[in-house]
Write a protein that holds these residues in place. Structure first.
Motif, mmCIF file in Angstrom:
data_model
loop_
_atom_site.group_PDB
_atom_site.id
_atom_site.type_symbol
_atom_site.label_atom_id
_atom_site.label_comp_id
_atom_site.label_asym_id
_atom_site.label_seq_id
_atom_site.Cartn_x
_atom_site.Cartn_y
_atom_site.Cartn_z
ATOM 1 N N LEU A 110 -11.694 -5.671 -3.681
ATOM 2 C CA LEU A 110 -11.554 -4.917 -2.432
ATOM 3 C C LEU A 110 -10.251 -5.270 -1.716
ATOM 4 N N ARG A 112 -7.456 -5.353 -2.924
ATOM 5 C CA ARG A 112 -6.379 -4.503 -3.439
ATOM 6 C C ARG A 112 -6.303 -3.162 -2.717
ATOM 7 N N LEU A 113 -7.349 -2.815 -1.994
ATOM 8 C CA LEU A 113 -7.401 -1.520 -1.318
ATOM 9 C C LEU A 113 -6.738 -1.601 0.046
ATOM 10 N N SER A 114 -6.306 -0.470 0.548
ATOM 11 C CA SER A 114 -5.823 -0.408 1.923
ATOM 12 C C SER A 114 -7.020 -0.615 2.851
ATOM 13 N N GLU A 117 -9.163 2.532 2.875
ATOM 14 C CA GLU A 117 -9.868 2.706 1.603
ATOM 15 C C GLU A 117 -11.042 1.744 1.521
ATOM 16 N N ARG A 118 -10.800 0.526 1.933
ATOM 17 C CA ARG A 118 -11.854 -0.491 1.860
ATOM 18 C C ARG A 118 -13.034 -0.115 2.749
ATOM 19 N N PHE A 121 -14.881 2.895 1.232
ATOM 20 C CA PHE A 121 -15.624 2.483 0.034
ATOM 21 C C PHE A 121 -16.890 1.728 0.427
ATOM 22 N N ARG A 151 -10.186 7.540 -4.438
ATOM 23 C CA ARG A 151 -9.094 6.633 -4.807
ATOM 24 C C ARG A 151 -9.594 5.184 -4.873
ATOM 25 N N ALA A 152 -10.395 4.792 -3.898
ATOM 26 C CA ALA A 152 -10.927 3.432 -3.881
ATOM 27 C C ALA A 152 -11.846 3.194 -5.079
ATOM 28 N N HIS A 155 -9.808 2.527 -8.218
ATOM 29 C CA HIS A 155 -9.244 1.172 -8.224
ATOM 30 C C HIS A 155 -10.319 0.137 -8.554
#
Length: 307
Positions: A110, A112-114, A117-118, A121, A151-152, A155
Motif C-alpha cells: 500500500l 507504493r500507492l498515492s 489511491e490508498r 483501495f 489502478r490501485a 499495483h
C-alpha cells in the motif's frame, strides 16, 4: 442513541480504516480522535453516522499521510508499519479481505500507492464501501474513484505472491520455526527458511540495527541461532503472538518490557521474510519498552562468556 454512543460503536471501524491508510497505530488513534472532535462540533446530525464518520476519518488520514510521506523519505533505514496485535474491527462478510490487508507485506504494498489511491483501495477492496460513499470521502467524482480503484488494484495484484499459505499451515510452520529457534537448531531452522529468505529490521536509528539485514537461509539461520541462546540466558522471552494477522512474536526482556516484534511471511511451506520492528517510537502501544541497547550489550556479554 447519543453522538457519543454512535461514535464509540463505530470507533473500531474508524481505527481500522485509519490504520490501513496510515500504517501507524499512533497516527490512526490521533485521526480517530480528530474525527470525534469534528463530529462533536458539527451543527447537524448526519443521516448516516457511519458514512459521515468514515468520510471524515478518511480525509483526516489522507492529509496526515501526505505529510508523513515526507518524514518517511528521511527515515533512517528500512521503514515498516507499526505492529498491530489485534484489529478491533470484525466483519464476518469481509474477514478474508480484512486479514489480508493487515499483513506487513500488504501494508508495504500500500505504501507504493498515492494517498488517494490508498484511501480508495482501502474503502472499496477492504471495507466494501460503495463508490458514492467513497467519492464523498475523498472529494472526487465516482468515475475518478473507479479509475483510482482500478489502478490501485493493478499495483496491489502485481506485488502479491501468486500462492498464499492458509492460516493453519502458517501457524503450524511458525510453531516449528520458533521451536527450532528456541532450541538453537540451525539445521531445523534452515529447513524452514526459503533459499532467498530475508531478515530485516526497522530501528529508525533509535535501536540496534542489523546492518542492512541478512539474506539467504544459511546467513539467517546462523544469526538467529547465535542470537537466541544468550538472549534467553539473560532472561529474555520470545512470546509467539499474532502480529498484523500473521504469525510472529514479541521479544521481551527479563522485566517483561518489549524489545521488538517479529512477523513471518510464510509462502509455499517456507518462511520467506522476517521483519522486526525495534524502533521504540513504534512499540509503546504494545507495552512498556525495553532499553534495546542495554539488552544487546548484555546479550553479547552472555554470548562471549559462553564461548
Amino acid at each position: 442513541m447519543t453522538r457519543v454512543e454512535e461514535f464509540e460503536q463505530l470507533r473500531p471501524l474508524l481505527f481500522s480504516i485509519a490504520y490501513r491508510i496510515l500504517g501507524s497505530v499512533s497516527e490512526a488513534e490521533d485521526a480517530v480522535q480528530e474525527t470525534w472532535l469534528r463530529y462533536e462540533l458539527s451543527a447537524t446530525r448526519p443521516a448516516s453516522a457511519r458514512a459521515f464518520l468514515s468520510a471524515v476519518v478518511t480525509r483526516v488520514s489522507v492529509d496526515v499521510l501526505r505529510s508523513a510521506r515526507v518524514r518517511r523519505e528521511e527515515y533512517v533505514g528500512p521503514w515498516f508499519p507499526e505492529p498491530l496485535l489485534t484489529d478491533p474491527y470484525e466483519d464476518p462478510a469481509h474477514s478474508a479481505e480484512l486479514a489480508d490487508s493487515l499483513s506487513m507485506a500488504a501494508l508495504l504494498l500500500l505504501e507504493r500507492l498515492s494517498p488517494l489511491e490508498r484511501a480508495v483501495f482501502v474503502l472499496r477492496e477492504v471495507f466494501a464501501f460503495g463508490f458514492p460513499e467513497i467519492a464523498s470521502a475523498v472529494g472526487r467524482s465516482q468515475a475518478a474513484c473507479r479509475q483510482l480503484a482500478a489502478r490501485a488494484r493493478r499495483h496491489m495484484n502485481a506485488g502479491r505472491p501468486r500462492f498464499e499459505a492458509d492460516r493453519k499451515e502458517r501457524e503450524e510452520l511458525a510453531e516449528r520455526f520458533f521451536d527450532a529457534f528456541r532450541e538453537g537448531n540451525v539445521d531445523g531452522l534452515r529447513e524452514l527458511l526459503a533459499a532467498d529468505v530475508s531478515l530485516v529490521a526497522d530501528s529508525g536509528g533509535k535501536a540496534p540495527q542489523w546492518a542492512r539485514g541478512f539474506f539467504g537461509a544459511a546467513a539467517v539461520s546462523r544469526v538467529l541461532t547465535a542470537f537466541l541462546p544468550p538472549f534467553v540466558r539473560i532472561g529474555g522471552v520470545v512470546e509467539p503472538h499474532q502480529v498484523n494477522g500473521q504469525p510472529g512474536a514479541i521479544f521481551r526482556d527479563r522485566d517483561g518490557k518489549v524489545v521488538n516484534t517479529w512477523t513471518l511471511d510464510i509462502l509455499d511451506g517456507r518462511v520467506q521474510a522476517i521483519r522486526t520492528v525495534s524502533n521504540p517510537d513504534k512499540l509503546g502501544h504494545v507495552g512498556p519498552v525495553a532499553d534495546a541497547w542495554a539488552v544487546l550489550r548484555e546479550t553479547r556479554l552472555a554470548r562471549s562468556d559462553a564461548d
